[in-house]
Write a protein that holds these residues in place. Structure first.
Motif, short mmCIF file in Angstrom:
data_model
loop_
_atom_site.label_atom_id
_atom_site.label_comp_id
_atom_site.label_asym_id
_atom_site.label_seq_id
_atom_site.Cartn_x
_atom_site.Cartn_y
_atom_site.Cartn_z
N LEU A 25 0.82 -1.20 0.00
CA LEU A 25 0.00 0.00 0.00
C LEU A 25 0.86 1.26 0.00
O LEU A 25 0.50 2.27 -0.61
N GLU A 26 2.00 1.20 0.68
CA GLU A 26 2.92 2.34 0.65
C GLU A 26 3.47 2.55 -0.77
O GLU A 26 3.59 3.69 -1.23
N GLU A 27 3.77 1.46 -1.46
CA GLU A 27 4.24 1.56 -2.85
C GLU A 27 3.15 2.13 -3.75
O GLU A 27 3.45 2.89 -4.69
N VAL A 28 1.91 1.77 -3.49
CA VAL A 28 0.79 2.29 -4.27
C VAL A 28 0.70 3.80 -4.12
O VAL A 28 0.58 4.54 -5.12
N LEU A 29 0.76 4.28 -2.89
CA LEU A 29 0.70 5.73 -2.67
C LEU A 29 1.89 6.44 -3.31
O LEU A 29 1.74 7.53 -3.87
N GLY A 69 -5.97 6.35 -8.34
CA GLY A 69 -4.88 5.39 -8.47
C GLY A 69 -5.18 4.03 -7.88
O GLY A 69 -4.30 3.17 -7.82
N GLY A 70 -6.41 3.83 -7.43
CA GLY A 70 -6.83 2.51 -6.97
C GLY A 70 -6.53 2.17 -5.53
O GLY A 70 -6.68 1.02 -5.12
N TYR A 71 -6.11 3.16 -4.72
CA TYR A 71 -5.77 2.87 -3.33
C TYR A 71 -6.98 2.35 -2.55
O TYR A 71 -6.92 1.30 -1.89
N SER A 72 -8.10 3.07 -2.64
CA SER A 72 -9.31 2.62 -1.94
C SER A 72 -9.83 1.31 -2.54
O SER A 72 -10.35 0.45 -1.82
N THR A 73 -9.67 1.15 -3.85
CA THR A 73 -10.11 -0.08 -4.51
C THR A 73 -9.40 -1.29 -3.92
O THR A 73 -10.02 -2.34 -3.67
N ILE A 74 -8.10 -1.15 -3.69
CA ILE A 74 -7.32 -2.26 -3.15
C ILE A 74 -7.77 -2.60 -1.73
O ILE A 74 -7.91 -3.78 -1.37
N TRP A 75 -8.02 -1.58 -0.93
CA TRP A 75 -8.51 -1.84 0.43
C TRP A 75 -9.80 -2.66 0.38
O TRP A 75 -9.97 -3.62 1.15
N MET A 76 -10.72 -2.29 -0.50
CA MET A 76 -11.99 -3.01 -0.57
C MET A 76 -11.82 -4.39 -1.19
O MET A 76 -12.42 -5.37 -0.72
N ALA A 77 -10.97 -4.50 -2.21
CA ALA A 77 -10.76 -5.80 -2.86
C ALA A 77 -10.20 -6.82 -1.88
O ALA A 77 -10.57 -8.00 -1.90
N ARG A 78 -9.31 -6.38 -1.01
CA ARG A 78 -8.72 -7.29 -0.04
C ARG A 78 -9.75 -7.83 0.96
O ARG A 78 -9.50 -8.86 1.61
N ALA A 79 -10.88 -7.13 1.09
CA ALA A 79 -11.91 -7.56 2.02
C ALA A 79 -12.93 -8.52 1.39
O ALA A 79 -13.79 -9.05 2.08
N LEU A 80 -12.80 -8.73 0.09
CA LEU A 80 -13.74 -9.59 -0.62
C LEU A 80 -13.38 -11.06 -0.49
O LEU A 80 -12.20 -11.40 -0.32
N PRO A 81 -14.37 -11.94 -0.61
CA PRO A 81 -14.05 -13.36 -0.72
C PRO A 81 -13.39 -13.64 -2.07
O PRO A 81 -13.36 -12.77 -2.95
N PHE A 103 -3.06 -2.45 -9.10
CA PHE A 103 -3.84 -3.67 -8.84
C PHE A 103 -2.97 -4.91 -9.03
O PHE A 103 -3.08 -5.88 -8.27
N SER A 104 -2.15 -4.88 -10.06
CA SER A 104 -1.25 -6.01 -10.30
C SER A 104 -0.23 -6.14 -9.17
O SER A 104 0.06 -7.25 -8.70
N LEU A 105 0.31 -5.00 -8.73
CA LEU A 105 1.27 -5.01 -7.63
C LEU A 105 0.65 -5.63 -6.38
O LEU A 105 1.29 -6.42 -5.68
N ALA A 106 -0.60 -5.27 -6.10
CA ALA A 106 -1.29 -5.77 -4.90
C ALA A 106 -1.88 -7.16 -5.10
O ALA A 106 -2.44 -7.73 -4.16
N ASP A 110 -7.32 -9.77 -10.40
CA ASP A 110 -8.30 -10.76 -10.84
C ASP A 110 -9.68 -10.51 -10.25
O ASP A 110 -10.67 -11.08 -10.72
N LEU A 111 -9.76 -9.64 -9.23
CA LEU A 111 -11.04 -9.32 -8.59
C LEU A 111 -11.66 -8.03 -9.14
O LEU A 111 -12.80 -7.70 -8.80
#
Length: 223
Positions: A25-29, A69-81, A103-106, A110-111
């Motif tokens: 997440l730090e790299e994303v920011l 840049g998808g920061y919030s997207t990644i937070w939510m994606a990580r919470a998904l099944p 997204f690829s970095l995180a 695929d979600l």
């Protein structure tokens, strides 16, 4: 210590105590900063808040209006099944390119379905495609269109869908009925629609922190 400095220090304290350090997440920011994206990402504590809301809802399908840049997207994606899915909408192709790399970095690409172009046009296209309703909708794009985004959010909702609208206090300017700022006007119209719309029950919470003085709307669709 002035008030703003206190907000920053408290945000830092919360992050240090409750949010484990995350190099991805730090790299994303950092990537967002290096690409010259505007500094509109949610804070780490706000990102985790979104993640917790997604988990509490048990959401499997998320719509995000405004990717950046998808920061919030990644937070939510990580919470998904593992079979979860996010559709996220971004106007600017250069922002979308940065988001896609993030997204690829995180390792959550695929979600995520990243759709590029005017959000209202994308939402209309999604309706034509017969896209299924979502469990959780996060509205965080251009504020003049907030009323339009809310109408679309309701179209893509079902009973129990959670709708979040970010940046709805505008440093208190939301109470200025004479404001000519289109962002304030859009947010005020957003509140008017929420107040009049029987299909959703909502409240708003004021926030302070590293992102200044603002807040969010949280609503749940009744029917």
């Amino acid at each position: 210590m002035n008030q703003t400095t206190t907000w920053d220090k408290v945000d830092q304290y919360i992050t240090e105590r409750l949010i484990p350090q995350d190099s991805v997440l730090e790299e994303v920011l950092f990537a967002n900063q290096q690409a010259g994206l505007p500094p509109f990402d949610v804070s780490p504590s706000q990102g985790k808040f979104l993640s917790l809301l997604v988990q509490m809802k048990g959401a499997r399908r998320i719509l995000e209006i405004g990717t950046l840049g998808g920061y919030s997207t990644i937070w939510m994606a990580r919470a998904l099944p593992s079979d979860g899915h996010i559709v996220t909408l971004e106007l600017d192709p250069s922002h979308a390119q940065v988001a896609g790399a993030n997204f690829s970095l995180a390792q959550v690409d695929d979600l995520i379905e990243l759709r590029i172009g005017d959000a209202l046009g994308q939402l209309s296209q999604m309706e034509q495609e017969g896209v299924e309703p979502f469990d959780f909708i996060f509205i965080d794009a251009d504020k003049p269109n907030n009323p339009n985004y809310l109408q679309w959010a309701l179209k893509f909702s079902r009973a129990g869908t959670v709708i979040i609208g970010d940046n709805v206090i505008r440093e208190g300017e939301v109470i200025n009925k004479n404001s000519k700022d289109p962002r304030v006007v859009g947010v005020r119209e957003f509140y008017d629609l929420l107040a009049e719309e029987p299909r959703i029950s909502a409240t708003a919470i004021q926030t302070v922190g590293s992102k200044g003085y603002d807040g969010f709307v949280l609503g749940i669709v009744n029917s």
